[in-house]
Design a protein around this motif. Structure first.
Motif, PDB file in Angstrom:
ATOM      1  N   GLY A 153      13.264  -4.246  -3.234  1.00 55.06           N
ATOM      2  CA  GLY A 153      13.376  -3.868  -1.828  1.00 55.06           C
ATOM      3  C   GLY A 153      12.331  -2.909  -1.307  1.00 55.06           C
ATOM      4  N   HIS A 154      11.419  -2.429  -2.147  1.00 51.52           N
ATOM      5  CA  HIS A 154      10.357  -1.561  -1.627  1.00 51.52           C
ATOM      6  C   HIS A 154       9.071  -1.727  -2.428  1.00 51.52           C
ATOM      7  CE1 HIS A 154      11.144   1.204  -4.983  1.00 51.52           C
ATOM      8  NE2 HIS A 154       9.949   1.707  -4.708  1.00 51.52           N
ATOM      9  N   ARG A 155       7.975  -1.359  -1.809  1.00 54.15           N
ATOM     10  CA  ARG A 155       6.668  -1.351  -2.464  1.00 54.15           C
ATOM     11  C   ARG A 155       5.885  -0.170  -1.906  1.00 54.15           C
ATOM     12  NH1 ARG A 155       2.840  -6.346  -1.503  1.00 54.15           N
ATOM     13  NH2 ARG A 155       2.565  -5.313   0.474  1.00 54.15           N
ATOM     14  N   ILE A 156       5.148   0.530  -2.767  1.00 55.17           N
ATOM     15  CA  ILE A 156       4.330   1.663  -2.348  1.00 55.17           C
ATOM     16  C   ILE A 156       2.876   1.324  -2.643  1.00 55.17           C
ATOM     17  CG2 ILE A 156       3.848   4.131  -2.630  1.00 55.17           C
ATOM     18  CD1 ILE A 156       6.769   4.388  -3.662  1.00 55.17           C
ATOM     19  N   GLU A 157       2.018   1.522  -1.638  1.00 57.38           N
ATOM     20  CA  GLU A 157       0.601   1.194  -1.766  1.00 57.38           C
ATOM     21  C   GLU A 157      -0.266   2.355  -1.302  1.00 57.38           C
ATOM     22  OE1 GLU A 157       0.678  -3.503  -0.471  1.00 57.38           O
ATOM     23  OE2 GLU A 157       0.196  -2.007   1.035  1.00 57.38           O
ATOM     24  N   ARG A 158      -1.488   2.355  -1.795  1.00 63.11           N
ATOM     25  CA  ARG A 158      -2.537   3.235  -1.261  1.00 63.11           C
ATOM     26  C   ARG A 158      -3.563   2.309  -0.634  1.00 63.11           C
ATOM     27  NH1 ARG A 158      -4.936   6.348  -5.755  1.00 63.11           N
ATOM     28  NH2 ARG A 158      -2.798   6.621  -5.880  1.00 63.11           N
ATOM     29  N   ILE A 159      -3.795   2.488   0.663  1.00 64.42           N
ATOM     30  CA  ILE A 159      -4.742   1.654   1.397  1.00 64.42           C
ATOM     31  C   ILE A 159      -5.941   2.503   1.782  1.00 64.42           C
ATOM     32  CG2 ILE A 159      -5.116   0.379   3.553  1.00 64.42           C
ATOM     33  CD1 ILE A 159      -2.212  -0.491   3.433  1.00 64.42           C
ATOM     34  N   CYS A 160      -7.128   1.944   1.596  1.00 63.87           N
ATOM     35  CA  CYS A 160      -8.358   2.597   2.036  1.00 63.87           C
ATOM     36  C   CYS A 160      -9.039   1.661   3.026  1.00 63.87           C
ATOM     37  CB  CYS A 160      -9.281   2.876   0.852  1.00 63.87           C
ATOM     38  SG  CYS A 160     -10.860   3.618   1.351  1.00 63.87           S
ATOM     39  N   VAL A 161      -9.262   2.156   4.245  1.00 63.28           N
ATOM     40  CA  VAL A 161      -9.999   1.398   5.255  1.00 63.28           C
ATOM     41  C   VAL A 161     -11.378   2.041   5.347  1.00 63.28           C
ATOM     42  CG1 VAL A 161     -10.080   0.602   7.644  1.00 63.28           C
ATOM     43  CG2 VAL A 161      -7.862   0.868   6.495  1.00 63.28           C
TER      44      VAL A 161
ATOM     45  N   VAL B  31     -10.632   6.028   5.759  1.00 66.73           N
ATOM     46  CA  VAL B  31      -9.266   6.482   6.002  1.00 66.73           C
ATOM     47  C   VAL B  31      -8.409   6.009   4.844  1.00 66.73           C
ATOM     48  CG1 VAL B  31      -7.244   6.283   7.493  1.00 66.73           C
ATOM     49  CG2 VAL B  31      -9.514   6.424   8.495  1.00 66.73           C
ATOM     50  N   LYS B  32      -7.610   6.921   4.294  1.00 66.24           N
ATOM     51  CA  LYS B  32      -6.704   6.572   3.201  1.00 66.24           C
ATOM     52  C   LYS B  32      -5.267   6.829   3.656  1.00 66.24           C
ATOM     53  CE  LYS B  32     -10.170   7.230  -0.270  1.00 66.24           C
ATOM     54  NZ  LYS B  32     -10.668   7.983  -1.391  1.00 66.24           N
ATOM     55  N   VAL B  33      -4.416   5.859   3.351  1.00 60.58           N
ATOM     56  CA  VAL B  33      -3.028   5.876   3.807  1.00 60.58           C
ATOM     57  C   VAL B  33      -2.129   5.498   2.639  1.00 60.58           C
ATOM     58  CG1 VAL B  33      -1.403   4.883   5.471  1.00 60.58           C
ATOM     59  CG2 VAL B  33      -3.819   5.045   6.065  1.00 60.58           C
TER      60      VAL B  33
END
Length: 137
Positions: A48-56, A116-118
């Motif tokens: 039911g969940h997923r955690i990610e690190r996104i870099c744009v 940008v990192k999120v």
């Protein structure tokens, strides 16, 4: 006696697997996935969940899209960005967070000269982009 906390014994079998850990297919390839606009690294995935690190990357943008079956919670950890959230464009910076309900169009592009990192937490019945990401036109 006040001020004393009794020790609580934990009974844990060494061969037991935590029910919180899921052997989700997304975790099999936990290396960052590269895109034209940046990268996505899955940090955790469980029922039911997923955690990610996104870099744009500077000069690129995470395309506008939405999800039918899941919501997202974004926390900006580095850089300043313009975040598309429905019909609004918001300026976000480190320690800002956004809640994105299922079905809401969203996207992200750096507003300053850097990347940008999120950190993103996905919640829902479907947490795989292959199953639930719809590009917005």
């Amino acid at each position: 006696m006040p001020g004393i906390v009794p020790e609580i014994p934990f009974k844990q079998k060494s061969d037991a697997v935590s029910r919180l850990v899921d052997h989700h297919p997304d975790m099999a390839a936990s290396k960052p996935k590269r895109h034209r606009w940046g990268s996505v690294e899955v940090l955790s995935c469980s029922g039911g969940h997923r955690i990610e690190r996104i870099c744009v990357k500077r000069g690129k943008q995470l395309p506008a899209h939405y999800h039918k079956h899941r919501s997202e919670h974004w926390t900006i950890v580095e850089g300043e960005a313009e975040a598309l959230l429905g019909d609004d464009v918001l300026i976000v910076a480190p320690d800002d967070s956004l809640y994105i309900p299922a079905g809401t169009v969203h996207g992200l592009k750096p507003a300053s000269g850097g990347d940008v990192k999120v950190v993103v937490v996905h919640f829902g019945d479907t947490v795989s982009d292959a199953d639930d990401m719809v590009k917005a036109d």
